[in-house]
Design a protein around this motif. Sequence first.
Motif, PDB file in Angstrom:
ATOM      1  N   ILE A  14       0.786  -1.255   0.056  1.00  0.00           N
ATOM      2  CA  ILE A  14       0.053  -0.028  -0.015  1.00  0.00           C
ATOM      3  C   ILE A  14       0.990   1.297   0.132  1.00  0.00           C
ATOM      4  O   ILE A  14       0.533   2.006  -0.677  1.00  0.00           O
ATOM      5  CB  ILE A  14      -0.977  -0.096   1.179  1.00  0.00           C
ATOM      6  N   HIS A  16       3.566   1.370  -1.526  1.00  0.00           N
ATOM      7  CA  HIS A  16       4.087   1.646  -2.724  1.00  0.00           C
ATOM      8  C   HIS A  16       3.157   2.247  -3.822  1.00  0.00           C
ATOM      9  O   HIS A  16       3.321   3.376  -4.546  1.00  0.00           O
ATOM     10  CB  HIS A  16       4.592   0.113  -3.400  1.00  0.00           C
ATOM     11  N   ARG A  17       1.863   1.770  -3.458  1.00  0.00           N
ATOM     12  CA  ARG A  17       0.722   2.391  -4.239  1.00  0.00           C
ATOM     13  C   ARG A  17       0.426   3.807  -3.988  1.00  0.00           C
ATOM     14  O   ARG A  17       0.250   4.513  -4.767  1.00  0.00           O
ATOM     15  CB  ARG A  17      -0.647   1.628  -4.233  1.00  0.00           C
ATOM     16  N   GLU A  20       3.152   5.865  -6.176  1.00  0.00           N
ATOM     17  CA  GLU A  20       2.778   5.644  -7.261  1.00  0.00           C
ATOM     18  C   GLU A  20       1.713   6.788  -7.602  1.00  0.00           C
ATOM     19  O   GLU A  20       1.831   7.468  -8.604  1.00  0.00           O
ATOM     20  CB  GLU A  20       2.136   4.432  -7.694  1.00  0.00           C
ATOM     21  N   GLU A  21       0.595   6.763  -6.779  1.00  0.00           N
ATOM     22  CA  GLU A  21      -0.302   7.854  -6.754  1.00  0.00           C
ATOM     23  C   GLU A  21       0.207   9.210  -6.793  1.00  0.00           C
ATOM     24  O   GLU A  21      -0.194  10.042  -7.515  1.00  0.00           O
ATOM     25  CB  GLU A  21      -1.501   7.633  -5.752  1.00  0.00           C
ATOM     26  N   GLY A 116      -1.041   5.866   2.795  1.00  0.00           N
ATOM     27  CA  GLY A 116      -1.871   4.398   2.589  1.00  0.00           C
ATOM     28  C   GLY A 116      -2.704   4.327   3.661  1.00  0.00           C
ATOM     29  O   GLY A 116      -2.684   4.779   4.706  1.00  0.00           O
ATOM     30  N   VAL A 146      -4.687   6.269   0.100  1.00  0.00           N
ATOM     31  CA  VAL A 146      -4.670   5.322  -1.058  1.00  0.00           C
ATOM     32  C   VAL A 146      -4.971   4.094  -0.557  1.00  0.00           C
ATOM     33  O   VAL A 146      -4.363   3.726   0.454  1.00  0.00           O
ATOM     34  CB  VAL A 146      -3.519   5.409  -1.604  1.00  0.00           C
ATOM     35  N   GLY A 148      -5.445  -0.174  -0.594  1.00  0.00           N
ATOM     36  CA  GLY A 148      -5.020  -1.126  -1.295  1.00  0.00           C
ATOM     37  C   GLY A 148      -5.468  -1.981  -2.167  1.00  0.00           C
ATOM     38  O   GLY A 148      -6.847  -1.612  -2.180  1.00  0.00           O
ATOM     39  N   GLU A 149      -5.177  -3.036  -2.863  1.00  0.00           N
ATOM     40  CA  GLU A 149      -6.023  -3.880  -3.889  1.00  0.00           C
ATOM     41  C   GLU A 149      -6.694  -4.470  -2.640  1.00  0.00           C
ATOM     42  O   GLU A 149      -6.260  -5.010  -1.571  1.00  0.00           O
ATOM     43  CB  GLU A 149      -5.309  -4.785  -4.629  1.00  0.00           C
TER      44      GLU A 149
END
Length: 153
Positions: A14, A16-17, A20-21, A116, A146, A148-149
């Motif tokens: 999360i 890392h996401r 990225e965002e 995250g 953000v 997570g998946e």
Amino acid sequence: MFRSILVAVDGSAIGHRALEEALAVARAMGVPVHAVHVVQTATYPSLTLNELEPPTIAQQALFDALDREADEILADAEEKGAAAGVPLTAHKRQGHPGAEIIALARELGAGLTVVGSHGKGRLGRFFLGSTSSYVVDHAASTVMVVRGEPDAS
């Protein structure tokens, strides 16, 4: 709209996401990113090192491991920023993650803070979760949380 973006990174999926965002928004807006990793000494009260009482060998070893992990996480963020063509400055802090993220956002005048929704560092300690709630509740600027998946932890 924003002059700069602050993103909290912890080495988790999360985290890392979130990076990225933050990089995608920064690239679209043409603004720099600041990545912060907080060495969570608040979780380990005995790690609050001071000049009056030298740390034990075990305390120093744990602190050194957390510090090395922070350096690795921030180096990864710098590489991702360079690959995305976004100026990225790394910041390492110690203490309570939420409070340190808020303090750095204020110091930098960051218009957007990205965190995250929850995450776990590689050494198994929690970084975000209650931290993201703290940042949302105390931030002076806009906060992007953000998620997570669905299968990410």
